[in-house]
Write an enzyme that holds these catalytic residues in place. Structure first.
Site, PDB file in Angstrom:
ATOM      1  N   LYS A   1       0.815  -1.220   0.000  1.00 18.30           N
ATOM      2  CA  LYS A   1       0.000   0.000   0.000  1.00 18.30           C
ATOM      3  C   LYS A   1       0.843   1.261   0.000  1.00 18.30           C
ATOM      4  O   LYS A   1       0.352   2.330  -0.352  1.00 18.30           O
ATOM      5  CB  LYS A   1      -0.900   0.027   1.247  1.00 18.30           C
ATOM      6  CG  LYS A   1      -2.028  -0.970   1.227  1.00 18.30           C
ATOM      7  CD  LYS A   1      -2.942  -0.729   2.408  1.00 18.30           C
ATOM      8  CE  LYS A   1      -4.001  -1.801   2.538  1.00 18.30           C
ATOM      9  NZ  LYS A   1      -4.679  -1.749   3.833  1.00 18.30           N
TER      10      LYS A   1
ATOM     11  N   LYS B   1      -6.010 -12.027  -3.696  1.00 15.43           N
ATOM     12  CA  LYS B   1      -7.152 -12.206  -2.788  1.00 15.43           C
ATOM     13  C   LYS B   1      -8.274 -11.235  -3.152  1.00 15.43           C
ATOM     14  O   LYS B   1      -8.012 -10.157  -3.707  1.00 15.43           O
ATOM     15  CB  LYS B   1      -6.722 -12.011  -1.330  1.00 15.43           C
ATOM     16  CG  LYS B   1      -6.329 -10.602  -1.020  1.00 15.43           C
ATOM     17  CD  LYS B   1      -6.073 -10.357   0.453  1.00 15.43           C
ATOM     18  CE  LYS B   1      -5.776  -8.862   0.589  1.00 15.43           C
ATOM     19  NZ  LYS B   1      -5.383  -8.360   1.825  1.00 15.43           N
TER      20      LYS B   1
ATOM     21  N   LYS C   1     -11.310  -5.146  -1.362  1.00 12.21           N
ATOM     22  CA  LYS C   1     -11.991  -3.904  -1.731  1.00 12.21           C
ATOM     23  C   LYS C   1     -11.058  -2.997  -2.541  1.00 12.21           C
ATOM     24  O   LYS C   1     -11.457  -2.377  -3.512  1.00 12.21           O
ATOM     25  CB  LYS C   1     -12.419  -3.204  -0.437  1.00 12.21           C
ATOM     26  CG  LYS C   1     -13.147  -1.921  -0.611  1.00 12.21           C
ATOM     27  CD  LYS C   1     -14.633  -2.163  -0.725  1.00 12.21           C
ATOM     28  CE  LYS C   1     -15.381  -0.963  -1.271  1.00 12.21           C
ATOM     29  NZ  LYS C   1     -15.214   0.260  -0.522  1.00 12.21           N
TER      30      LYS C   1
HETATM   31  P1  TYM Z   1      -9.723  -6.012   7.036  1.00 13.71           P
HETATM   32  O1  TYM Z   1     -10.693  -4.950   7.407  1.00 13.71           O
HETATM   33  O2  TYM Z   1      -8.960  -5.846   5.759  1.00 13.71           O
HETATM   34  O3  TYM Z   1     -10.434  -7.406   6.959  1.00 13.71           O
HETATM   35  C1  TYM Z   1     -11.237  -7.913   8.016  1.00 13.71           C
HETATM   36  C2  TYM Z   1     -11.055  -9.412   8.114  1.00 13.71           C
HETATM   37  O4  TYM Z   1     -11.379 -10.030   6.864  1.00 13.71           O
HETATM   38  C3  TYM Z   1     -10.322 -10.896   6.468  1.00 13.71           C
HETATM   39  N1  TYM Z   1     -10.233 -10.907   4.996  1.00 13.71           N
HETATM   40  C4  TYM Z   1     -10.252 -12.013   4.258  1.00 13.71           C
HETATM   41  N2  TYM Z   1     -10.366 -13.308   4.596  1.00 13.71           N
HETATM   42  C5  TYM Z   1     -10.394 -14.211   3.578  1.00 13.71           C
HETATM   43  N3  TYM Z   1     -10.298 -13.865   2.272  1.00 13.71           N
HETATM   44  C6  TYM Z   1     -10.172 -12.586   1.880  1.00 13.71           C
HETATM   45  N4  TYM Z   1     -10.105 -12.267   0.593  1.00 13.71           N
HETATM   46  C7  TYM Z   1     -10.162 -11.585   2.895  1.00 13.71           C
HETATM   47  N5  TYM Z   1     -10.057 -10.233   2.885  1.00 13.71           N
HETATM   48  C8  TYM Z   1     -10.108  -9.831   4.174  1.00 13.71           C
HETATM   49  C9  TYM Z   1      -9.070 -10.276   7.088  1.00 13.71           C
HETATM   50  O5  TYM Z   1      -8.033 -11.223   7.213  1.00 13.71           O
HETATM   51  C10 TYM Z   1      -9.601  -9.792   8.418  1.00 13.71           C
HETATM   52  O6  TYM Z   1      -9.565 -10.812   9.381  1.00 13.71           O
HETATM   53  N6  TYM Z   1      -5.802  -4.911   9.886  1.00 13.71           N
HETATM   54  C11 TYM Z   1      -7.102  -5.543   9.887  1.00 13.71           C
HETATM   55  C12 TYM Z   1      -8.082  -4.927  10.871  1.00 13.71           C
HETATM   56  C13 TYM Z   1      -7.627  -4.887  12.292  1.00 13.71           C
HETATM   57  C14 TYM Z   1      -7.538  -6.007  13.172  1.00 13.71           C
HETATM   58  C15 TYM Z   1      -7.139  -5.457  14.422  1.00 13.71           C
HETATM   59  C16 TYM Z   1      -7.763  -7.369  13.019  1.00 13.71           C
HETATM   60  C17 TYM Z   1      -7.285  -3.784  13.001  1.00 13.71           C
HETATM   61  N7  TYM Z   1      -6.988  -4.109  14.288  1.00 13.71           N
HETATM   62  C18 TYM Z   1      -6.946  -6.287  15.522  1.00 13.71           C
HETATM   63  C19 TYM Z   1      -7.572  -8.194  14.133  1.00 13.71           C
HETATM   64  C20 TYM Z   1      -7.169  -7.647  15.372  1.00 13.71           C
HETATM   65  C21 TYM Z   1      -7.700  -5.378   8.509  1.00 13.71           C
HETATM   66  O7  TYM Z   1      -7.392  -4.455   7.790  1.00 13.71           O
HETATM   67  O8  TYM Z   1      -8.697  -6.254   8.245  1.00 13.71           O
END
Ligand code: TYM
Length: 328
Positions: free
Chosen positions: A111, A192, A195
Site C-alpha cells: 500500500k 485475494k 476492496k
Molecule cells: P480487514 O478490514 O482488511 O479485513 C477484516 C477481516 O477479513 C479478512 N479478509 C479475508 N479473509 C479471507 N479472504 C479474503 N479475501 C479476505 N479479505 C479480508 C481479514 O483477514 C480480516 O480478518 N488490519 C485488519 C483490521 C484490524 C484487526 C485489528 C484485526 C485492526 N486491528 C486487531 C484483528 C485484530 C484489517 O485491515 O482487516
C-alpha cells in the site's frame, strides 16, 4: 473462558472474503469465548478519506456485523475511536516496535508505494493493530490469512515489552479458519478478493442481489479443461469456487469434488451461486431490518464502547506503571 478480539476496517460494504475469512468465525466464537469485536475507524484514516463517508461507513459496517450474527448480548461490539486506550497504548508500543520490523510488513510494501502521500499512520498501522489486541489481554485473534504477519508482529511486540518491563501482556495467537481464510478474486484468482485491488466483477459483496451474485460466479475465471479437481496452484479459479461451495454448504473439499467430479464447471458454478445466495440472504434480511433502526445500532455501539473502556482500563494502568509513567 479464553478471550477473543478481532477488528475490521469500516469499508461500508463487506465482501465474501471478510465474511468467510473472519466474521463468520466471530459469530461462532461468541458462544465459546469472551468475545470483543471492533470496527477500526482509526485504521481507515491511514489512507485518504472523506470524513462524512467514514462516519457512514462505520455505521454501515457495524450494522452489517450485527446482521451477520454478532449479538451484543453475547459479545462486545464497539468502534475503536470511542475507546481512547487504543491510541494511548499505540504510542507506548510505537516506542517498542522498530522501524526495521515495520518496514518489512508486506501490506505496507503493497500500500505504501505512493511516495510522499504515504502517512506515518500507514507505516505505524500494525502497531495500532497490536495495541487493539494487547489492550484486552487477548488470547486468540480470529483473522483471515492476510493478517498473519501483523499478528506475528503483535506477538513480537508483546514479548519484547514483557522482557524489558516484566510480565505485562498476554501473548495472543492468530486463529485462521481451515477453509475460506483466503477467498480469491473471481476475475484474477491469483490475488485475494479485496476492496482496494479487485474490480467489481471480482468481488461478491454481502449485500449483493442474487442476480449479481449469480452473474459474478458464472463469469468467474477458471480454465479450459473442464475437469474438476482441487489444485490451487494449477487451477486457482476452480479451487476458489470449490472452496466457496464447501464453506458455504459446510462440507469438505473432498465431498464437493466427488459430488461434482462428473459434472462440468457450469453445474459447479450454479451450485456455488445457489449456496452463496442461501448463505447471504438471512444476513441481507436482517440488515434491511436493522438499517431502519440506526438508533438501536448506535445505542449498542455506545454500550459496547463503555464495556471496552472498562475492560481495557486495568491493562492500560498496568502498562503505564511498568513503563514508568505517573498515574493520571
Ligand atoms: P480487514 O478490514 O482488511 O479485513 C477484516 C477481516 O477479513 C479478512 N479478509 C479475508 N479473509 C479471507 N479472504 C479474503 N479475501 C479476505 N479479505 C479480508 C481479514 O483477514 C480480516 O480478518 N488490519 C485488519 C483490521 C484490524 C484487526 C485489528 C484485526 C485492526 N486491528 C486487531 C484483528 C485484530 C484489517 O485491515 O482487516
Amino acid at each position: 473462558m479464553a478471550r477473543v478480539f478481532s477488528g475490521i476496517q469500516p469499508t461500508g460494504d463487506l465482501h465474501l472474503g471478510n465474511y468467510l475469512g473472519a466474521v463468520r468465525q466471530w459469530a461462532i466464537d461468541q458462544d465459546s469465548h469472551e468475545a470483543l469485536y471492533c470496527v477500526v475507524d482509526l485504521h481507515a484514516m491511514t489512507a485518504s478519506y472523506e470524513p462524512k463517508e467514514l462516519t457512514t461507513r462505520t455505521q454501515t459496517t457495524a450494522t452489517l456485523l450485527l446482521a451477520s450474527g454478532l449479538d451484543p448480548a453475547r459479545c462486545t461490539l464497539f468502534v475503536q475511536s470511542q475507546v481512547p486506550a487504543h491510541t494511548e497504548l499505540a504510542w507506548i508500543l510505537n516506542c517498542t516496535a522498530t522501524f526495521g520490523e515495520l518496514n518489512r510488513m508486506t501490506q505496507f510494501k503493497d500500500k505504501g508505494q505512493s511516495g510522499n502521500s504515504v502517512t506515518v499512520g500507514l507505516f505505524a498501522y500494525p502497531v495500532l493493530m497490536a495495541a487493539d489486541i494487547l489492550a484486552y489481554d487477548t488470547d486468540q485473534v480470529p483473522v483471515g490469512d492476510d493478517q498473519r504477519q501483523h499478528l506475528e508482529l503483535a506477538r513480537d511486540i508483546a514479548l519484547r515489552f514483557n522482557n524489558r518491563f516484566g510480565e505485562t501482556f498476554t501473548v495472543p495467537k492468530a486463529t485462521v479458519p481451515p477453509l475460506g481464510a483466503r477467498v480469491m478474486d473471481l476475475q484474477d484468482p491469483t490475488i485475494k478478493m479485496s476492496k482496494s485491488n479487485s474490480s467489481p466483477q471480482g468481488i461478491i459483496g454481502l449485500l449483493d442481489a442474487p442476480k449479481t451474485i449469480r452473474k459474478r460466479i458464472r463469469s468467474a475465471v477458471t480454465d479450459s479443461d473442464n475437469h474438476i479437481e482441487f489444485n490451487p496452484d494449477t487451477k486457482p479459479g476452480l479451487a476458489n469456487l470449490l472452496t466457496l461451495l464447501a464453506v458455504t454448504t459446510e462440507q469438505s473439499i473432498e465431498a464437493v469434488v466427488s459430488e461434482y467430479e462428473s459434472s462440468g464447471y457450469g453445474s459447479l458454478k450454479d451450485a456455488t451461486a445457489d449456496a452463496i445466495i442461501a448463505c447471504l440472504s438471512p444476513i441481507q434480511e436482517r440488515y434491511a431490518d436493522l438499517s431502519s433502526d440506526l438508533k438501536y445500532v448506535s445505542g449498542q455501539l455506545n454500550q459496547g464502547a463503555e464495556r471496552a473502556r472498562s475492560l481495557s482500563s486495568p491493562v492500560i494502568a498496568r502498562v503505564r506503571e511498568r513503563a514508568g509513567l505517573l498515574a493520571p
